[in-house]
Enzyme design. Sequence first.
Site, short mmCIF file in Angstrom:
data_model
loop_
_atom_site.label_atom_id
_atom_site.label_comp_id
_atom_site.label_asym_id
_atom_site.label_seq_id
_atom_site.Cartn_x
_atom_site.Cartn_y
_atom_site.Cartn_z
N ASP A 50 -9.05 -17.98 6.99
CA ASP A 50 -9.78 -19.22 6.47
C ASP A 50 -10.45 -18.64 5.05
O ASP A 50 -11.17 -17.76 5.45
CB ASP A 50 -10.95 -19.70 7.51
CG ASP A 50 -11.77 -20.76 7.54
OD1 ASP A 50 -11.09 -21.80 7.77
OD2 ASP A 50 -12.69 -20.70 7.28
N TYR A 55 -15.91 -20.39 -1.97
CA TYR A 55 -16.90 -18.94 -1.15
C TYR A 55 -16.50 -18.13 -3.71
O TYR A 55 -16.58 -17.71 -3.28
CB TYR A 55 -15.38 -18.13 -0.72
CG TYR A 55 -15.83 -19.08 0.70
CD1 TYR A 55 -17.13 -19.38 1.15
CD2 TYR A 55 -15.08 -18.45 1.53
CE1 TYR A 55 -17.19 -19.50 2.21
CE2 TYR A 55 -14.92 -18.69 2.93
CZ TYR A 55 -16.44 -19.42 2.88
OH TYR A 55 -16.22 -19.55 4.39
#
Length: 103
Positions: A50, A55
Amino acid sequence: MDSKQQTVRLSDGHFIPILGFGTYAPQEVPKSKATEATKIAIDAGFRHIDSASMYQNEKEVGLAIRSKIADGTVKREDIFYTSKDWPSPLGCPTLTAGSWRRS
Protein backbone atom coordinates in the site's frame (compact mmCIF):
# COMPACT_ATOMS: atom_id res chain seq x y z
CA MET A 1 -4.01 -18.88 9.36
CA ASP A 2 -1.33 -16.26 8.75
CA SER A 3 -3.03 -12.84 8.82
CA LYS A 4 -0.96 -11.75 5.79
CA GLN A 5 -2.76 -14.42 3.77
CA GLN A 6 -6.36 -13.68 4.80
CA THR A 7 -8.16 -12.22 1.82
CA VAL A 8 -11.31 -10.47 0.67
CA ARG A 9 -12.97 -11.33 -2.62
CA LEU A 10 -13.22 -8.40 -5.02
CA SER A 11 -16.16 -7.89 -7.39
CA ASP A 12 -14.04 -9.15 -10.32
CA GLY A 13 -13.41 -12.47 -8.55
CA HIS A 14 -9.83 -11.77 -7.48
CA PHE A 15 -8.80 -12.02 -3.84
CA ILE A 16 -6.82 -9.23 -2.18
CA PRO A 17 -4.94 -9.75 1.09
CA ILE A 18 -6.63 -7.94 3.99
CA LEU A 19 -3.33 -6.86 5.51
CA GLY A 20 -1.14 -4.59 3.41
CA PHE A 21 2.41 -3.42 3.93
CA GLY A 22 2.34 0.38 4.25
CA THR A 23 5.19 2.25 2.60
CA TYR A 24 4.90 5.66 4.28
CA ALA A 25 8.09 7.03 5.82
CA PRO A 26 8.93 10.53 7.12
CA GLN A 27 10.96 12.74 4.77
CA GLU A 28 14.13 12.37 6.85
CA VAL A 29 14.21 8.64 6.09
CA PRO A 30 16.28 7.96 2.93
CA LYS A 31 14.13 6.82 0.02
CA SER A 32 16.39 3.79 -0.43
CA LYS A 33 14.92 2.48 2.84
CA ALA A 34 11.55 2.12 1.08
CA THR A 35 13.16 -0.28 -1.40
CA GLU A 36 14.86 -2.23 1.36
CA ALA A 37 11.77 -2.39 3.59
CA THR A 38 9.48 -3.44 0.73
CA LYS A 39 11.83 -6.27 -0.25
CA ILE A 40 11.86 -7.47 3.36
CA ALA A 41 8.05 -7.26 3.50
CA ILE A 42 7.71 -9.37 0.36
CA ASP A 43 10.20 -11.89 1.75
CA ALA A 44 8.11 -12.01 4.95
CA GLY A 45 5.00 -12.92 2.93
CA PHE A 46 3.24 -9.63 2.25
CA ARG A 47 1.53 -9.59 -1.14
CA HIS A 48 -0.46 -6.37 -0.70
CA ILE A 49 1.73 -3.27 -0.90
CA ASP A 50 0.00 0.00 0.00
CA SER A 51 1.42 3.34 -1.10
CA ALA A 52 0.39 6.86 -2.11
CA SER A 53 1.68 9.45 -4.53
CA MET A 54 2.01 11.80 -1.55
CA TYR A 55 4.67 9.52 0.01
CA GLN A 56 7.02 10.33 -2.90
CA ASN A 57 8.63 6.88 -2.79
CA GLU A 58 6.60 5.01 -5.40
CA LYS A 59 9.64 4.64 -7.66
CA GLU A 60 11.63 2.97 -4.87
CA VAL A 61 8.74 0.69 -3.93
CA GLY A 62 8.37 -0.27 -7.59
CA LEU A 63 12.07 -1.11 -7.77
CA ALA A 64 11.64 -3.48 -4.83
CA ILE A 65 8.64 -5.20 -6.40
CA ARG A 66 10.40 -5.58 -9.76
CA SER A 67 13.50 -6.94 -8.00
CA LYS A 68 11.46 -9.59 -6.17
CA ILE A 69 9.73 -10.57 -9.41
CA ALA A 70 13.10 -10.79 -11.21
CA ASP A 71 14.66 -12.98 -8.52
CA GLY A 72 11.68 -15.37 -8.59
CA THR A 73 10.36 -14.61 -5.09
CA VAL A 74 6.94 -13.62 -6.47
CA LYS A 75 5.09 -13.37 -9.75
CA ARG A 76 3.50 -10.08 -10.80
CA GLU A 77 0.05 -11.60 -10.47
CA ASP A 78 0.78 -12.37 -6.79
CA ILE A 79 1.22 -8.69 -5.88
CA PHE A 80 -1.56 -6.22 -5.15
CA TYR A 81 -0.22 -2.67 -5.28
CA THR A 82 -2.63 -0.06 -4.00
CA SER A 83 -2.17 3.69 -3.99
CA LYS A 84 -4.13 6.68 -2.82
CA ASP A 85 -4.78 10.03 -4.38
CA TRP A 86 -5.83 13.02 -2.34
CA PRO A 87 -8.40 15.34 -3.90
CA SER A 88 -6.84 18.06 -5.99
CA PRO A 89 -7.55 21.73 -5.32
CA LEU A 90 -11.14 22.58 -6.25
CA GLY A 91 -11.63 19.04 -7.53
CA CYS A 92 -9.72 19.77 -10.74
CA PRO A 93 -9.83 16.55 -12.84
CA THR A 94 -6.69 17.51 -14.80
CA LEU A 95 -4.56 17.65 -11.63
CA THR A 96 -6.07 14.42 -10.31
CA ALA A 97 -5.41 12.59 -13.59
CA GLY A 98 -1.78 13.75 -13.49
CA SER A 99 -1.19 12.11 -10.12
CA TRP A 100 -2.79 8.88 -11.38
CA ARG A 101 -0.37 8.76 -14.30
CA ARG A 102 2.61 9.30 -11.95
CA SER A 103 1.39 6.56 -9.61
